[in-house]
Design a protein around this motif. Structure first.
Motif, short mmCIF file in Angstrom:
data_model
loop_
_atom_site.label_atom_id
_atom_site.label_comp_id
_atom_site.label_asym_id
_atom_site.label_seq_id
_atom_site.Cartn_x
_atom_site.Cartn_y
_atom_site.Cartn_z
N MET A 1 0.84 -1.18 0.00
CA MET A 1 0.00 0.00 0.00
C MET A 1 0.89 1.25 0.00
SD MET A 1 -2.80 0.96 2.84
CE MET A 1 -3.53 2.55 2.88
N ALA A 2 0.69 2.12 -0.98
CA ALA A 2 1.50 3.33 -1.09
C ALA A 2 1.04 4.37 -0.08
CB ALA A 2 1.42 3.89 -2.50
N ALA A 3 1.99 5.10 0.45
CA ALA A 3 1.70 6.16 1.42
C ALA A 3 2.58 7.35 1.11
CB ALA A 3 1.96 5.66 2.83
N GLU A 4 2.15 8.54 1.53
CA GLU A 4 2.92 9.77 1.36
C GLU A 4 3.22 10.37 2.72
OE1 GLU A 4 1.29 12.86 -1.04
OE2 GLU A 4 1.67 11.80 -2.90
N THR A 5 4.38 11.02 2.82
CA THR A 5 4.74 11.69 4.07
C THR A 5 3.93 12.97 4.23
OG1 THR A 5 6.55 12.87 2.97
CG2 THR A 5 7.09 10.79 4.05
N PRO A 6 3.70 13.38 5.48
CA PRO A 6 3.02 14.65 5.71
C PRO A 6 3.96 15.83 5.47
CG PRO A 6 3.54 13.59 7.80
CD PRO A 6 3.96 12.64 6.71
N VAL A 7 3.40 17.02 5.52
CA VAL A 7 4.18 18.25 5.35
C VAL A 7 5.19 18.36 6.49
CG1 VAL A 7 3.98 20.78 5.32
CG2 VAL A 7 2.26 19.38 4.17
N CYS A 8 6.34 18.94 6.18
CA CYS A 8 7.42 19.10 7.16
C CYS A 8 6.96 19.92 8.37
CB CYS A 8 8.61 19.80 6.50
SG CYS A 8 10.05 19.97 7.57
N ASP A 9 7.23 19.38 9.54
CA ASP A 9 6.95 20.07 10.81
C ASP A 9 8.23 20.80 11.21
OD1 ASP A 9 5.99 20.88 13.26
OD2 ASP A 9 5.95 18.88 14.15
N PHE A 10 8.48 21.96 10.57
CA PHE A 10 9.73 22.69 10.75
C PHE A 10 10.03 22.94 12.22
CE2 PHE A 10 8.84 23.75 6.33
CZ PHE A 10 10.09 23.64 5.75
N GLY A 11 11.28 22.65 12.62
CA GLY A 11 11.73 22.94 13.97
C GLY A 11 11.53 21.81 14.96
N ARG A 12 10.78 20.79 14.59
CA ARG A 12 10.57 19.66 15.48
C ARG A 12 11.92 19.01 15.80
NH1 ARG A 12 7.59 14.08 13.87
NH2 ARG A 12 8.12 12.99 15.78
N LYS A 13 12.16 18.70 17.06
CA LYS A 13 13.43 18.12 17.48
C LYS A 13 13.52 16.63 17.11
CE LYS A 13 16.19 20.32 19.85
NZ LYS A 13 17.40 20.97 19.35
N ALA A 14 14.73 16.21 16.78
CA ALA A 14 14.99 14.80 16.49
C ALA A 14 14.84 13.98 17.77
CB ALA A 14 16.39 14.64 15.92
N GLU A 15 14.34 12.79 17.63
CA GLU A 15 14.17 11.87 18.76
C GLU A 15 15.41 10.99 18.90
OE1 GLU A 15 11.53 11.75 20.77
OE2 GLU A 15 10.31 13.21 19.66
N ASP A 16 15.87 10.80 20.13
CA ASP A 16 17.01 9.92 20.36
C ASP A 16 16.57 8.47 20.21
OD1 ASP A 16 19.61 9.19 20.84
OD2 ASP A 16 19.60 9.75 22.96
N PHE A 17 17.53 7.59 20.05
CA PHE A 17 17.26 6.16 19.94
C PHE A 17 18.49 5.38 20.38
CE2 PHE A 17 18.41 7.95 15.77
CZ PHE A 17 19.61 7.30 15.53
N SER A 18 18.30 4.11 20.58
CA SER A 18 19.39 3.18 20.86
C SER A 18 19.01 1.89 20.15
CB SER A 18 19.54 2.95 22.37
OG SER A 18 20.58 2.01 22.61
N LEU A 19 19.61 1.68 18.97
CA LEU A 19 19.23 0.56 18.12
C LEU A 19 20.45 -0.20 17.63
CD1 LEU A 19 16.58 2.39 15.89
CD2 LEU A 19 16.12 0.85 17.81
N LYS A 20 20.25 -1.48 17.43
CA LYS A 20 21.32 -2.37 16.95
C LYS A 20 21.47 -2.26 15.43
CE LYS A 20 22.15 -7.31 16.63
NZ LYS A 20 21.62 -8.60 17.06
#
Length: 184
Positions: A1-20
């Motif tokens: 199923m094809a999907a599109e990204t939403p409009v850019c939420d300018f200024g939103r902070k990046a989320e941290d992660f800890s992934l292998k």
């Protein structure tokens, strides 16, 4: 199923992660952050949209490194329902395409949910302060590469590296929807 990204939420902070990663190491946002910006990409192994452009993604990441942009690819699909996206297949995919950036497994899908990822490929371009400035596409290619397509992601990220600001006009990325274990 094809999907599109939403409009850019300018200024939103990046989320941290800890992934292998496919290299056996565990990565956080700080491990992949570039001095001038960071590109967080949600991809997978089986998506025809990703397969069509993966060579160009690798080329663009390599070219962006010279502009101080760090990059990471994250695979968040349900690997039980989509075994082509298993960790072993991620290792093969990364090796086959010569990834020069970490390819991480988001087994719990928490990182994809935190970012609001909706499709593969889904690109999040952050400036040096880790504020979102780009949520667009690689280029005009969809399931077939378009030769000589303008390098939208590349030019947006170079602009972000130079000015801290992304372009105001951005065309959404399109791809296969993230394969959620428990759709929200």
């Amino acid at each position: 199923m094809a999907a599109e990204t939403p409009v850019c939420d300018f200024g939103r902070k990046a989320e941290d992660f800890s992934l292998k990663g496919t290299d056996g190491k565990t990565y956080s946002l700080a491990d992949v952050q570039g001095p001038s910006g960071t590109l967080v990409m949600f991809i997978c192994n089986h998506c025809p949209y990703v397969k069509a452009v993966i060579g160009r993604i690798v080329e663009e990441v390599d070219a962006l490194r010279a502009h101080g942009i760090g990059a990471v690819a994250i695979m968040s699909n349900d690997t039980d329902a989509y075994p082509d996206d298993s960790f072993d297949n991620m290792k093969r995919f990364a090796a086959e395409h010569g990834f020069t950036f970490p390819y991480l497994l988001d087994e719990t899908q928490e990182v994809a949910r935190a970012y609001g990822a909706v499709c593969t490929p889904d690109f999040f371009g952050f400036n040096a302060d880790l504020c979102l400035q780009y949520r667009g596409r690689l280029d005009a290619s969809k399931r077939e590469p378009i030769p000589d397509a303008p390098r939208e992601l590349f030019h947006a990220m170079v602009r972000i590296a130079q000015t801290g600001q992304g372009p105001t006009d951005q065309i959404p990325s399109m791809g296969c929807s993230i394969k959620w274990r428990n759709p929200a």
